[in-house]
Design a protein around this motif. Structure first.
Motif, short mmCIF file in Angstrom:
data_model
loop_
_atom_site.label_atom_id
_atom_site.label_comp_id
_atom_site.label_asym_id
_atom_site.label_seq_id
_atom_site.Cartn_x
_atom_site.Cartn_y
_atom_site.Cartn_z
N LYS A 155 7.27 -2.86 -3.69
CA LYS A 155 7.81 -2.78 -2.26
C LYS A 155 7.56 -1.71 -1.46
O LYS A 155 8.36 -0.99 -0.62
N TYR A 156 6.22 -1.22 -1.62
CA TYR A 156 5.91 -0.17 -0.70
C TYR A 156 5.99 -0.90 0.80
O TYR A 156 5.34 -2.00 0.69
N ARG A 157 5.86 0.22 1.61
CA ARG A 157 5.84 -0.38 3.36
C ARG A 157 4.45 -0.81 3.36
O ARG A 157 4.05 -1.84 4.01
N ARG A 158 3.53 0.21 3.07
CA ARG A 158 2.23 -0.08 3.26
C ARG A 158 1.47 0.60 2.21
O ARG A 158 1.98 2.03 1.75
N ALA A 159 0.51 0.06 1.50
CA ALA A 159 -0.56 0.97 0.62
C ALA A 159 -1.55 0.70 0.83
O ALA A 159 -2.31 -0.29 1.36
N LEU A 160 -2.53 1.81 0.36
CA LEU A 160 -4.03 1.64 0.37
C LEU A 160 -4.59 1.85 -1.09
O LEU A 160 -4.30 2.92 -1.54
N ILE A 161 -5.41 0.89 -1.48
CA ILE A 161 -6.05 0.83 -2.69
C ILE A 161 -7.43 1.38 -2.51
O ILE A 161 -8.08 0.62 -1.82
N VAL A 162 -7.71 2.32 -3.03
CA VAL A 162 -9.17 2.89 -2.78
C VAL A 162 -10.01 3.11 -4.14
O VAL A 162 -9.46 3.73 -5.12
N GLN A 163 -11.14 2.49 -3.98
CA GLN A 163 -12.12 2.57 -5.23
C GLN A 163 -12.89 3.71 -4.59
O GLN A 163 -14.01 3.98 -4.29
N GLY A 164 -12.34 5.15 -5.05
CA GLY A 164 -12.82 6.29 -4.31
C GLY A 164 -13.62 7.23 -5.70
O GLY A 164 -13.95 6.76 -6.44
N THR A 165 -13.81 8.45 -5.10
CA THR A 165 -14.58 9.28 -6.03
C THR A 165 -14.09 9.35 -7.32
O THR A 165 -12.80 9.99 -7.53
N GLU A 166 -14.74 9.06 -8.18
CA GLU A 166 -14.39 9.36 -9.71
C GLU A 166 -12.98 8.47 -10.02
O GLU A 166 -12.10 8.84 -10.92
N GLY A 167 -12.82 7.49 -9.26
CA GLY A 167 -11.61 6.73 -9.67
C GLY A 167 -10.41 7.27 -8.59
O GLY A 167 -9.39 6.73 -8.95
N SER A 168 -10.70 8.01 -7.97
CA SER A 168 -9.64 8.69 -6.96
C SER A 168 -9.05 8.23 -5.83
O SER A 168 -9.97 7.12 -5.45
N GLU A 169 -8.30 8.40 -5.18
CA GLU A 169 -7.72 8.00 -3.77
C GLU A 169 -8.44 8.57 -2.70
O GLU A 169 -8.36 8.28 -1.44
N ASP A 170 -9.54 9.38 -3.06
CA ASP A 170 -10.49 10.03 -2.17
C ASP A 170 -11.62 9.21 -1.46
O ASP A 170 -12.39 8.79 -2.39
N LEU A 171 -11.63 9.03 -0.26
CA LEU A 171 -12.60 8.15 0.20
C LEU A 171 -13.98 9.07 0.16
O LEU A 171 -13.94 10.06 0.16
N PHE A 172 -15.14 8.25 0.06
CA PHE A 172 -16.50 9.07 -0.15
C PHE A 172 -16.90 9.28 1.35
O PHE A 172 -16.32 8.70 2.46
N ILE A 173 -17.54 10.24 1.67
CA ILE A 173 -17.87 10.73 2.72
C ILE A 173 -19.53 10.54 3.24
O ILE A 173 -20.02 10.31 4.08
N GLU A 174 -20.37 10.45 1.86
CA GLU A 174 -21.51 10.04 1.85
C GLU A 174 -22.07 8.49 1.94
O GLU A 174 -23.44 8.23 2.17
N ARG A 175 -21.08 7.69 1.85
CA ARG A 175 -21.20 6.34 1.89
C ARG A 175 -20.07 5.52 1.98
O ARG A 175 -18.87 6.11 2.05
N PRO A 176 -20.04 4.20 2.32
CA PRO A 176 -18.73 3.58 2.56
C PRO A 176 -18.03 3.49 1.25
O PRO A 176 -18.43 3.34 0.06
N THR A 177 -16.62 3.09 1.39
CA THR A 177 -15.61 2.89 0.36
C THR A 177 -15.05 1.67 0.57
O THR A 177 -14.39 1.42 1.63
N ARG A 178 -14.74 0.84 -0.56
CA ARG A 178 -14.20 -0.29 -0.73
C ARG A 178 -12.78 0.06 -0.81
O ARG A 178 -12.27 0.82 -1.70
N THR A 179 -11.93 -0.54 -0.13
CA THR A 179 -10.37 -0.37 -0.12
C THR A 179 -9.72 -1.48 0.12
O THR A 179 -10.22 -2.69 0.54
N TYR A 180 -8.45 -1.70 -0.29
CA TYR A 180 -7.76 -2.98 -0.30
C TYR A 180 -6.29 -2.21 0.67
O TYR A 180 -5.64 -1.35 0.21
N ILE A 181 -5.89 -3.03 2.03
CA ILE A 181 -4.57 -2.65 2.58
C ILE A 181 -3.74 -3.62 2.13
O ILE A 181 -3.86 -4.90 2.11
N VAL A 182 -2.44 -2.97 1.68
CA VAL A 182 -1.53 -3.97 0.96
C VAL A 182 -0.35 -3.72 2.07
O VAL A 182 0.31 -2.69 2.23
#
Length: 352
Positions: free
Chosen positions: A216-243
Motif C-alpha cells: 500500500k505505498y501511494r506511489r513507488a518506482l522499481i528501478v533496474q539501476g546501477t548494481e541493482g540499486s535504485e540509482d538511474l543510469f546516466i550513460e544509458r536508459p534505465t528500465r523502471t516500473y511505476i506502481v
C-alpha cells in the motif's frame, strides 16, 4: 513445526510449493525469533532461493520484519531502498540525491547495514565512518533530531530491527542472497508513502509490483539501476516500473531525452573515501559533470514520483537551481554536523 514448512519448500524445484501467507508468517516468525536452528534456517533460505519466493512469502517476511522493528511516522516522504550489499563499481548517487531532495522540501529516509553477501560492497555505514560518524553517533535520538532539522533520516537497520543483526552470522556463512535481502529493504521505518526500490534483474518486476501494491505505498518506482540499486543510469536508459493505484507500467527513463546523458569516468572499483569525496564534490558543484547529471536526474525523477513537480523537466529546473545555490550542500553540512554532535542545527527551510 518448522520442519513441516521446511519440507514444503524443500522438495526440489519441481516438488516444492509456495507457502500460503499464513504459513509464511509462521516460518518468518520462527526465523526472526531464532526458534529455528541455524541448520533449519540455512536450509529454508536455500530452498526458497531455488524455488523463488512468492509474493505472499515476501510480504510475510516484510510484515514480521516490520513487527520486529522500531518504526515511527518521523517524516512523510520518500524511502530509498537500495541493496544492503553495497556498491563496488558505481557511484552512490542516492546519498547525494537525498540532500538535494531535502533542500527541495521532500524528506528522505535512507537505511542500511554493514556490508552483506553476495556483493560485499561499500555501504552507507562505511561512508558515514569516513565522516567520523559511527554507532555512537547514530543513536535513535540523534538521527531523528538530524532528520527533523534537515529532512534526511538515516537508519542503521540492524539497530532498529535487532533480529536482523542476530541473523547476520548465518547470512554471512551462506554467502548468497536470501529472502531477507528483499524484506529488510521494505521495513519502511518512517512510514513513507513514496518508495524508490532497486532491483538487479527485470524478471522480478511483476512480483515486486504486486508486493508493493499489497504493501500500500501511494506511489513507488522499481528501478533496474546501477548494481541493482535504485540509482538511474546516466550513460544509458534505465528500465523502471511505476506502481500506482494497484497498477504497474513499464517506463524507460532515457537521460538523453532530458539532455542529461553523460559518459562517466572509467572506474573499476570504489572505496568509501572516494564515494564520500565524490558526493561532496557533487553537492559543491565541482564533480565530473556525469556524476552531477546523475544526481540531478535521480532527484528530478524522485520529485516527480513524490508529486512535488508536474514533470521531470520542471523538477530538473528546480534541482539545478538548488544545487547551484548551495542549498543542497547546506543540508548536507547541517546533517553531518548534527550527527557529529557539533551543535543542534535549527530546522532549515520547509521540509514536510
Amino acid at each position: 513445526m518448522f520442519t513441516t514448512l521446511l519440507k514444503e519448500v524443500g522438495r526440489g524445484k519441481r516438488g516444492a510449493r509456495d507457502l500460503t501467507y499464513e504459513e509464511a508468517l509462521e516460518a518468518a516468525d520462527w526465523i526472526m525469533s531464532r526458534k529455528a536452528t541455524p541448520a533449519q534456517m540455512g536450509a529454508f533460505f536455500i530452498a526458497e532461493r531455488i524455488k523463488m519466493e512468492s509474493v505472499e512469502e515476501l510480504e510475510a517476511f516484510v510484515t514480521v520484519c516490520r513487527n520486529s522493528a522500531y518504526r515511527a511516522p518521523i517524516q512523510e516522504g520518500l524511502d530509498c531502498a537500495g541493496p544492503y550489499d553495497g556498491r563496488v563499481k558505481t557511484f552512490f548517487a542516492s546519498f547525494a540525491t537525498a540532500f538535494l531532495l531535502a533542500s527541495a522540501g521532500l524528506p528522505v529516509t535512507l537505511h542500511g547495514a554493514k556490508s552483506l553477501p553476495p556483493k560485499w560492497g561499500v555501504t552507507l555505514l562505511d561512508m558515514l565512518a569516513e565522516l567520523g560518524i559511527g554507532k555512537s553517533q547514530l543513536t535513535r535520538d540523534r538521527v531523528v533530531q538530524a532528520a527533523k532539522a534537515t529532512g534526511v533520516l538515516f537508519v542503521d537497520t540492524e539497530e532498529w530491527c535487532p533480529p536482523l543483526g542476530e541473523l547476520r552470522g548465518i547470512r554471512e556463512e551462506l554467502g548468497m542472497r536470501t529472502v531477507l535481502n528483499t524484506a529488510e529493504k521494505l521495513i519502511d521505518f518512517s512510514h513513507s508513502p513514496y518508495l524508490v526500490f532497486g532491483v538487479f534483474h527485470n524478471t522480478v518486476f511483476d512480483r515486486m509490483s504486486k508486493l508493493l501494491t499489497d504493501l500500500k505505498y501511494r506511489r513507488a518506482l522499481i528501478v533496474q539501476g546501477t548494481e541493482g540499486s535504485e540509482d538511474l543510469f546516466i550513460e544509458r536508459p534505465t528500465r523502471t516500473y511505476i506502481v500506482e493505484d494497484g497498477e504497474a507500467r513499464l517506463h524507460v527513463i532515457d537521460p538523453e531525452q532530458f539532455g542529461m546523458e553523460a559518459t562517466l569516468p572509467e572506474k573499476t572499483e570504489w572505496s568509501a573515501a572516494e564515494q564520500v569525496e565524490t558526493v561532496e564534490a557533487v553537492l559543491q558543484g565541482t564533480a565530473h559533470i556525469g556524476y552531477v547529471n546523475q544526481v540531478l536526474l535521480n532527484a528530478a525523477v524522485r520529485l516527480r514520483l513524490a508529486e512535488r513537480a508536474e514533470s521531470v523537466e520542471e523538477a530538473l529546473y528546480q534541482c539545478k537551481a538548488l544545487l547551484e545555490s548551495g542549498a543542497a550542500w547546506e543540508r548536507y553540512a547541517a546533517w553531518r554536523s548534527s550527527l557529529l554532535g557539533e551543535g543542534t542545527p535549527s530546522p532549515i527551510g520547509s521540509v514536510k
